[in-house]
Motif scaffolding. Structure first.
Motif, PDB file in Angstrom:
ATOM      1  N   CYS B  55       0.863  -1.195   0.000  1.00 18.21           N
ATOM      2  CA  CYS B  55       0.000   0.000   0.000  1.00 18.21           C
ATOM      3  C   CYS B  55       0.892   1.236   0.000  1.00 18.21           C
ATOM      4  O   CYS B  55       0.727   2.160  -0.801  1.00 18.21           O
ATOM      5  CB  CYS B  55      -0.862   0.038   1.246  1.00 18.21           C
ATOM      6  N   SER B  56       1.835   1.261   0.943  1.00 15.44           N
ATOM      7  CA  SER B  56       2.723   2.419   1.099  1.00 15.44           C
ATOM      8  C   SER B  56       3.532   2.679  -0.170  1.00 15.44           C
ATOM      9  O   SER B  56       3.846   3.822  -0.478  1.00 15.44           O
ATOM     10  CB  SER B  56       3.657   2.175   2.279  1.00 15.44           C
ATOM     11  N   SER B  57       3.849   1.625  -0.888  1.00 20.42           N
ATOM     12  CA  SER B  57       4.692   1.785  -2.075  1.00 20.42           C
ATOM     13  C   SER B  57       3.959   2.457  -3.234  1.00 20.42           C
ATOM     14  O   SER B  57       4.556   2.747  -4.275  1.00 20.42           O
ATOM     15  CB  SER B  57       5.246   0.427  -2.518  1.00 20.42           C
ATOM     16  N   GLY B  96       7.011  -0.173   2.582  1.00 25.24           N
ATOM     17  CA  GLY B  96       6.469  -0.633   3.854  1.00 25.24           C
ATOM     18  C   GLY B  96       7.484  -1.414   4.662  1.00 25.24           C
ATOM     19  O   GLY B  96       8.612  -1.661   4.215  1.00 25.24           O
ATOM     20  N   ASP B  97       7.047  -1.817   5.854  1.00 21.28           N
ATOM     21  CA  ASP B  97       7.904  -2.601   6.739  1.00 21.28           C
ATOM     22  C   ASP B  97       8.174  -3.990   6.142  1.00 21.28           C
ATOM     23  O   ASP B  97       9.275  -4.527   6.275  1.00 21.28           O
ATOM     24  CB  ASP B  97       7.278  -2.717   8.143  1.00 21.28           C
ATOM     25  N   GLY B  98       7.181  -4.539   5.454  1.00 15.78           N
ATOM     26  CA  GLY B  98       7.386  -5.835   4.807  1.00 15.78           C
ATOM     27  C   GLY B  98       8.382  -5.683   3.675  1.00 15.78           C
ATOM     28  O   GLY B  98       9.359  -6.435   3.563  1.00 15.78           O
ATOM     29  N   ASP B 124       5.982   2.204   8.484  1.00 18.29           N
ATOM     30  CA  ASP B 124       5.991   1.008   9.326  1.00 18.29           C
ATOM     31  C   ASP B 124       4.621   0.882  10.001  1.00 18.29           C
ATOM     32  O   ASP B 124       4.276   1.659  10.887  1.00 18.29           O
ATOM     33  CB  ASP B 124       7.126   1.212  10.359  1.00 18.29           C
ATOM     34  N   ASN B 125       3.829  -0.099   9.538  1.00 18.12           N
ATOM     35  CA  ASN B 125       2.497  -0.279  10.144  1.00 18.12           C
ATOM     36  C   ASN B 125       2.359  -1.660  10.793  1.00 18.12           C
ATOM     37  O   ASN B 125       1.264  -2.092  11.122  1.00 18.12           O
ATOM     38  CB  ASN B 125       1.378  -0.034   9.117  1.00 18.12           C
ATOM     39  N   GLN B 126       3.495  -2.346  10.909  1.00 20.07           N
ATOM     40  CA  GLN B 126       3.553  -3.645  11.601  1.00 20.07           C
ATOM     41  C   GLN B 126       2.644  -4.693  10.961  1.00 20.07           C
ATOM     42  O   GLN B 126       2.182  -5.625  11.621  1.00 20.07           O
ATOM     43  CB  GLN B 126       3.205  -3.511  13.108  1.00 20.07           C
ATOM     44  N   LEU B 130      -1.258  -4.439   1.991  1.00 25.85           N
ATOM     45  CA  LEU B 130      -1.778  -4.665   0.632  1.00 25.85           C
ATOM     46  C   LEU B 130      -2.342  -6.072   0.453  1.00 25.85           C
ATOM     47  O   LEU B 130      -3.360  -6.270  -0.198  1.00 25.85           O
ATOM     48  CB  LEU B 130      -0.670  -4.421  -0.409  1.00 25.85           C
ATOM     49  N   THR B 131      -1.675  -7.061   1.062  1.00 21.18           N
ATOM     50  CA  THR B 131      -2.108  -8.447   0.873  1.00 21.18           C
ATOM     51  C   THR B 131      -3.124  -8.874   1.937  1.00 21.18           C
ATOM     52  O   THR B 131      -3.410 -10.044   2.099  1.00 21.18           O
ATOM     53  CB  THR B 131      -0.886  -9.379   0.879  1.00 21.18           C
ATOM     54  N   LYS B 132      -3.619  -7.903   2.672  1.00 21.56           N
ATOM     55  CA  LYS B 132      -4.747  -8.066   3.595  1.00 21.56           C
ATOM     56  C   LYS B 132      -4.415  -8.683   4.941  1.00 21.56           C
ATOM     57  O   LYS B 132      -5.094  -9.588   5.413  1.00 21.56           O
ATOM     58  CB  LYS B 132      -5.913  -8.801   2.914  1.00 21.56           C
TER      59      LYS B 132
HETATM   60  C1  TPP Z   1       8.098 -11.175  -4.907  1.00 18.76           C
HETATM   61  C2  TPP Z   1       6.782 -10.900  -4.230  1.00 18.76           C
HETATM   62  N1  TPP Z   1       6.442 -11.561  -3.130  1.00 18.76           N
HETATM   63  C3  TPP Z   1       5.280 -11.311  -2.506  1.00 18.76           C
HETATM   64  C4  TPP Z   1       4.443 -10.348  -3.001  1.00 18.76           C
HETATM   65  C5  TPP Z   1       3.107 -10.097  -2.310  1.00 18.76           C
HETATM   66  N2  TPP Z   1       3.145  -8.858  -1.536  1.00 18.76           N
HETATM   67  C6  TPP Z   1       2.743  -7.691  -2.074  1.00 18.76           C
HETATM   68  S1  TPP Z   1       2.843  -6.431  -1.001  1.00 18.76           S
HETATM   69  C7  TPP Z   1       3.376  -7.441   0.227  1.00 18.76           C
HETATM   70  C8  TPP Z   1       3.647  -6.935   1.602  1.00 18.76           C
HETATM   71  C9  TPP Z   1       3.203  -5.548   1.852  1.00 18.76           C
HETATM   72  O1  TPP Z   1       3.518  -5.143   3.153  1.00 18.76           O
HETATM   73  P1  TPP Z   1       4.362  -3.849   3.417  1.00 18.76           P
HETATM   74  O2  TPP Z   1       5.597  -3.833   2.617  1.00 18.76           O
HETATM   75  O3  TPP Z   1       4.531  -3.719   4.874  1.00 18.76           O
HETATM   76  O4  TPP Z   1       3.466  -2.666   2.832  1.00 18.76           O
HETATM   77  P2  TPP Z   1       2.028  -2.146   3.307  1.00 18.76           P
HETATM   78  O5  TPP Z   1       1.060  -2.717   2.343  1.00 18.76           O
HETATM   79  O6  TPP Z   1       1.809  -2.583   4.696  1.00 18.76           O
HETATM   80  O7  TPP Z   1       2.162  -0.668   3.185  1.00 18.76           O
HETATM   81  C10 TPP Z   1       3.500  -8.761  -0.220  1.00 18.76           C
HETATM   82  C11 TPP Z   1       3.953  -9.884   0.616  1.00 18.76           C
HETATM   83  C12 TPP Z   1       4.822  -9.672  -4.173  1.00 18.76           C
HETATM   84  N3  TPP Z   1       4.077  -8.696  -4.692  1.00 18.76           N
HETATM   85  N4  TPP Z   1       5.993  -9.963  -4.765  1.00 18.76           N
END
Ligand code: TPP
Ligand code: SF4
Ligand code: MG
Lengths: 174, 291
Positions: B55-57, B96-98, B124-126, B130-132
């Motif tokens: 989401c953040s990206s 994002g944090d992920g 960083d939202n812990q 995006l993937t719910k």
């Molecule tokens: C190579 C790859 N692995 C997994 C995914 C699925 N995926 C998309 S976003 C995401 C994690 C998002 O979390 P974060 O980075 O914290 O961002 P947020 O949505 O919380 O802002 C994942 C696992 C992907 N798009 N590409």
């Protein structure tokens, strides 16, 4: 809600009017953003209310801008938008997907109350009597704005005994 | 402060309407970025804004800078490539944090030791928003999500401590609970000559925990300035950073008072040095001819 780099004790009437215009502009833009968010998330009733609030803020801003133009023409200003942080604009955190018209109105009421608090807090530092009078006027207008929102709230039919929320599934994992 | 800034926050706002959930902390973060960029005053076409996936990206798309919403976890390698190709660009990276600490975590140490002049903002939202709503590397131990029905068994990472331990020369934390402070920290990070890291506690209103919403964060926030923290003291910064997850310290943890040369500067110096003994261009092929 905060300001940065504004010395209220030395604020001139021209700058105070500019500040008031900027506060209305900030609020108008935020309500428009909220309306867009609601439309994006298929919440048309809340969107409609936020558009109505944006119009009100715009109208008030135009009145203040006209006063400023009459008194000071196109003389330069020493205040700008970078000095304001969410004075009358509802905080981003106030919006929620699928918010009811009531929740939207309550968010607006919270920001009108916040704006009232801003003028109340600023008043003791103000030295210039004309600016003081303007800020008192703006403070009182915030109460009128609150009344406006309260009137809209009163028009709403009573909430159903069971809320829509109870029929919404928890967000599903993918 | 001058009333006529050359650029205003609105000059960095694109026409694209954000599709984040209403209430998401990222709305405030993008505002902070607009304000910081306006204060710096570089025209949008001189800025490259690179993100991963999440989401953040989505954030570069909401700015008028050149942007690249790249691949999950790969914002930093691509940002580095862009900075090398054109060191004069102002390069921002975000995600994002992920994205930053999980799949992309391996890149952090290397960008830190390379010290390119890139500002990296992590929302960083812990959680994986995006993937719910799955566990992210900063999720608290015991956190229940759709992928951890009975609670996470893992300790969270501490991004502040990681970055300080890797040797980052600028490490800060901000939050939408203090908008003015957040904009000022982002501005300071961009102005820092070298790699700068800003961790932003940005609530996910849809999948985030109650304690990590604005109200909960306000309750644990503490300004580093008010604590009298000296940002030149790296050990004190590491001490404070240990409280990540229990206290939310806002401000600059560490700013190297004597920033070392950046990678780009060293490359330019090396090139200039090599040029001194380099064969003239028209004689280059001679190097490959056996005498
Ligand atoms: C190579 C790859 N692995 C997994 C995914 C699925 N995926 C998309 S976003 C995401 C994690 C998002 O979390 P974060 O980075 O914290 O961002 P947020 O949505 O919380 O802002 C994942 C696992 C992907 N798009 N590409
Ligand atoms: S899922 Fe969470 S992080 Fe993603 S847009 Fe919604 S509130 Fe923001
Ligand atoms: Mg996340």
């Amino acid at each position: 809600m905060s300001t940065q780099g504004i010395d209220f004790s030395r604020l001139s009437l021209k700058d105070a009017l500019d500040l008031a215009v900027l506060i209305e502009e900030e609020a108008k833009e935020r309500y428009e953003e909220f309306a867009d968010q609601m439309e994006q998330h298929r919440t048309p009733e809340a969107a409609k209310f936020f558009r109505y609030m944006a119009l009100n803020e715009a109208k008030h801003g135009e009145e203040l801008a006209a006063r400023r133009a009459t008194l000071f023409g196109n003389q330069g200003s020493s205040v700008n938008r970078s000095m304001l942080f969410d004075i009358e604009a509802p905080d981003y955190d106030e919006a929620r997907a699928f918010m009811s018209p009531r929740a939207a109105m309550q968010a607006a009421l919270a920001s009108e109350t916040k704006a009232h608090g801003f003028f109340v807090a600023a008043l003791p530092s103000i030295q210039n009597p004309e600016v003081k009078a303007l800020f008192e006027e703006l403070r009182d207008e915030e109460v009128e704005h609150q009344d406006l929102v309260k009137a809209e709230l009163a028009k709403l039919p009573p909430d159903p005994a069971v809320s829509d929320e109870e029929f919404v599934d928890a967000p599903a994992p993918q | 402060m001058s009333a006529t800034l050359e650029y205003q926050a609105k000059d960095y706002k694109s026409e694209l309407k954000p599709i984040w959930c209403p209430g998401c902390g990222d709305y405030s973060v993008v505002q902070g970025i607009y304000r910081a960029l306006a204060a710096i005053g570089r025209p949008p076409h001189e800025i490259a804004f690179i993100s991963g996936i999440g989401c953040s990206s989505r954030i570069p798309g909401y700015t008028t800078a050149y942007g690249f919403n790249t691949v999950h976890g790969r914002a930093l390698p691509i940002a580095q490539g862009i900075k090398m190709a054109n060191p004069d660009l102002l390069v921002l990276a975000a995600g994002g944090d992920g994205d930053g600490f999980s799949i992309g975590g391996g890149h952090l140490a290397h960008l830190v030791r390379r010290n390119m002049d890139i500002t990296y903002i992590v929302m960083d939202n812990q959680i994986y928003g995006l993937t719910k709503g799955q566990l992210s590397p900063t999720s608290q131990k015991g956190r229940q999500t759709c992928t951890s029905r009975f609670g996470s068994l893992e300790e969270p990472v501490n991004p502040l401590l990681y970055m300080l331990a890797y040797g980052a020369h600028f490490v800060a934390q901000a939050c939408p609970t203090d908008l003015a402070g957040m904009a000022a920290i982002i501005e300071e990070a961009i102005r820092f000559p070298g790699f700068a890291f800003v961790n932003i506690q940005s609530p996910c209103v849809t999948y985030g925990e109650e304690a990590q919403q604005m109200k909960g964060l306000k309750a644990i926030q503490e300004s580093l300035k008010a604590l009298g923290h000296d940002p030149a003291d790296r050990l004190a910064a590491m001490d404070l950073a240990q409280q990540y997850g229990t206290k939310m310290h806002l401000g600059v943890f560490y700013r190297n008072p004597e920033p070392p040369a950046t990678y780009e500067q060293l490359v330019r110096e090396r090139q200039a040095e090599q040029m001194k003994n380099a064969a003239p261009r028209e004689r280059i092929l001679d190097l490959f001819i056996k005498k």
